[in-house]
Design an enzyme around this catalytic site. Structure first.
Site, PDB file in Angstrom:
ATOM      1  CB  THR A  14      -8.311 -12.644 -14.786  1.00 43.39           C
ATOM      2  OG1 THR A  14      -8.405 -11.660 -15.805  1.00 43.39           O
ATOM      3  CG2 THR A  14      -9.488 -13.574 -14.880  1.00 43.39           C
ATOM      4  CB  THR A  88      -2.529 -12.834 -18.427  1.00 44.13           C
ATOM      5  OG1 THR A  88      -3.809 -12.406 -18.905  1.00 44.13           O
ATOM      6  CG2 THR A  88      -2.708 -13.972 -17.443  1.00 44.13           C
ATOM      7  CG  ASP A  89      -4.610  -8.124 -20.400  1.00 42.60           C
ATOM      8  OD1 ASP A  89      -4.651  -9.228 -20.983  1.00 42.60           O
ATOM      9  OD2 ASP A  89      -5.642  -7.489 -20.095  1.00 42.60           O
ATOM     10  CE  LYS A 159      -3.546 -12.638 -22.360  1.00 43.53           C
ATOM     11  NZ  LYS A 159      -4.475 -11.821 -21.590  1.00 43.53           N
ATOM     12  CE1 TYR A 277      16.039 -10.231 -47.568  1.00 41.47           C
ATOM     13  CE2 TYR A 277      16.215 -10.564 -45.203  1.00 41.47           C
ATOM     14  CZ  TYR A 277      15.874 -11.034 -46.464  1.00 41.47           C
ATOM     15  OH  TYR A 277      15.390 -12.304 -46.614  1.00 41.47           O
TER      16      TYR A 277
END
Ligand code: ASP
Length: 331
Positions: A14, A88-89, A159, A277
């Site tokens: 972007t 950024t993705d 992110k 667990y």
């Protein structure tokens, strides 16, 4: 006084896009926008811009990472630091890959991006670029992510926002720098080797998110087609192990096929403890490897990288995954 030298590698995202609603954002001409919109960047350092790609980062695939790592490895000897502009993705994924592929890094490599394009008036790109160049000049010598006045360890980031300027966080690792009124950096990783390039990678890794209703029969056939599996389990590393949806069959089948399985947590803070667990213990009995407090992206990329170096069923791969290699997991 001679300015220090910073290599700026643009991959896209972007930050360098153009377009307005109702039209989609698309990659735009980068150098002219950079010079026009942040001329002061060139007062901070001698900046050399290289275009690596100009794509939305969802187009960046594992095959790009070794090429980018190699470019940095070759070019860094001529510079004091590097900035990589990235969408950024998938920025967190590329940051992980670079951190594993460039062991012993002796110069800062800072990834940054923006939520709004540089060409716009209300943009976070200008400050992110200025802060990233500042971090490349003064920050820790490792792969980092600079965003919204913070510097993070690259292989620890997630992110966390698609709409606000503070797009990244590193919940299991305090920031390595704050770029506010004052600029403060922490010491980075201690180097054990000189800078090397270790670009090997097998991308045939699958990331499986556990959720109520997950049918193991959908997962089982896939195991024959992959080299490694990362299971994003509940909480401390839990998954159902009763009834027809028991996921233990997945761990058993993977073991039979010699497919290594790494378990990480869906919780963002802390990590898995497979001894806590019943299901975690059962997974360990089937040879599962604890991902500790690694992010899912760090675990996937590290497994890809590990598969590029070691045989998939040997102890070296498990030792590699459980070791803190580049600050990606708490020792
Ligand atoms: N879709 C964009 C990308 O990752 C988002 C951004 O850069 O913020 O390339």
């Amino acid at each position: 006084m001679d300015l220090k030298r910073v290599l700026l590698i643009h991959t896209g995202g972007t930050l360098g896009m153009r377009g307005r609603r109702p039209h989609a954002l698309k990659p735009g001409a980068f150098l002219s926008t950079l010079k026009g919109r942040v001329p002061e960047l060139f007062e901070l350092a001698q900046i050399e811009l290289e275009l690596f790609s100009n794509v939305d980062s969802s187009e960046i695939q594992p095959e790009s990472w070794p090429v980018l790592a190699e470019r940095l490895h070759q070019r860094l000897k001529h510079f004091d630091g590097a900035v990589v502009t990235h969408g950024t993705d998938t920025l967190a994924w590329s940051a992980c890959a670079l951190s594993f592929m460039l062991p012993g890094l002796d110069k800062p490599v800072v990834l940054t991006g923006a939520q709004r394009p540089l060409a716009e008036v209300r943009t976070d790109a200008r400050l992110n670029l200025i802060d990233a160049v500042t971090s490349a000049l003064q920050g820790p010598r490792e792969v980092t992510v600079c965003f919204d006045s913070h510097l993070y360890r690259g292989n620890r980031v997630r992110k966390v926002s698609a709409g606000e300027f503070d797009a990244f966080d590193s919940p299991n690792c305090p920031p390595l720098g704050v770029l506010g009124v004052d600029v403060r950096f922490q010491a980075g990783l201690s180097r054990k080797t000189s800078r090397q390039l270790d670009p090997g990678l097998d991308p045939r890794v699958y990331l499986l998110k556990v959720f109520p209703g997950l049918d193991p029969n959908v997962v089982l056939p896939m195991l024959g087609h992959i080299g490694g599996l990362v299971v994003e389990a509940h909480g401390s590393g839990n998954f159902p192990m009763k009834g027809e949806r028991s996921l233990l069959t997945v761990f058993r089948h993977a073991r039979r096929l010699k497919v290594p399985v790494v378990v990480v947590s869906q919780a963002h803070r802390n990590g898995v403890d497979l001894t806590l667990y019943e299901s975690g213990r059962a997974a360990l009995d089937e040879g599962a490897i604890s991902g500790g407090d690694m992010t899912s992206s760090a675990a996937v990329v590290k497994l890809m990288h590990g598969l590029g170096r070691y045989s998939r069923s040997g102890p070296s791969l498990a030792a590699y995954i459980t070791r803190n290699v580049a600050g990606e997991r708490t020792a």
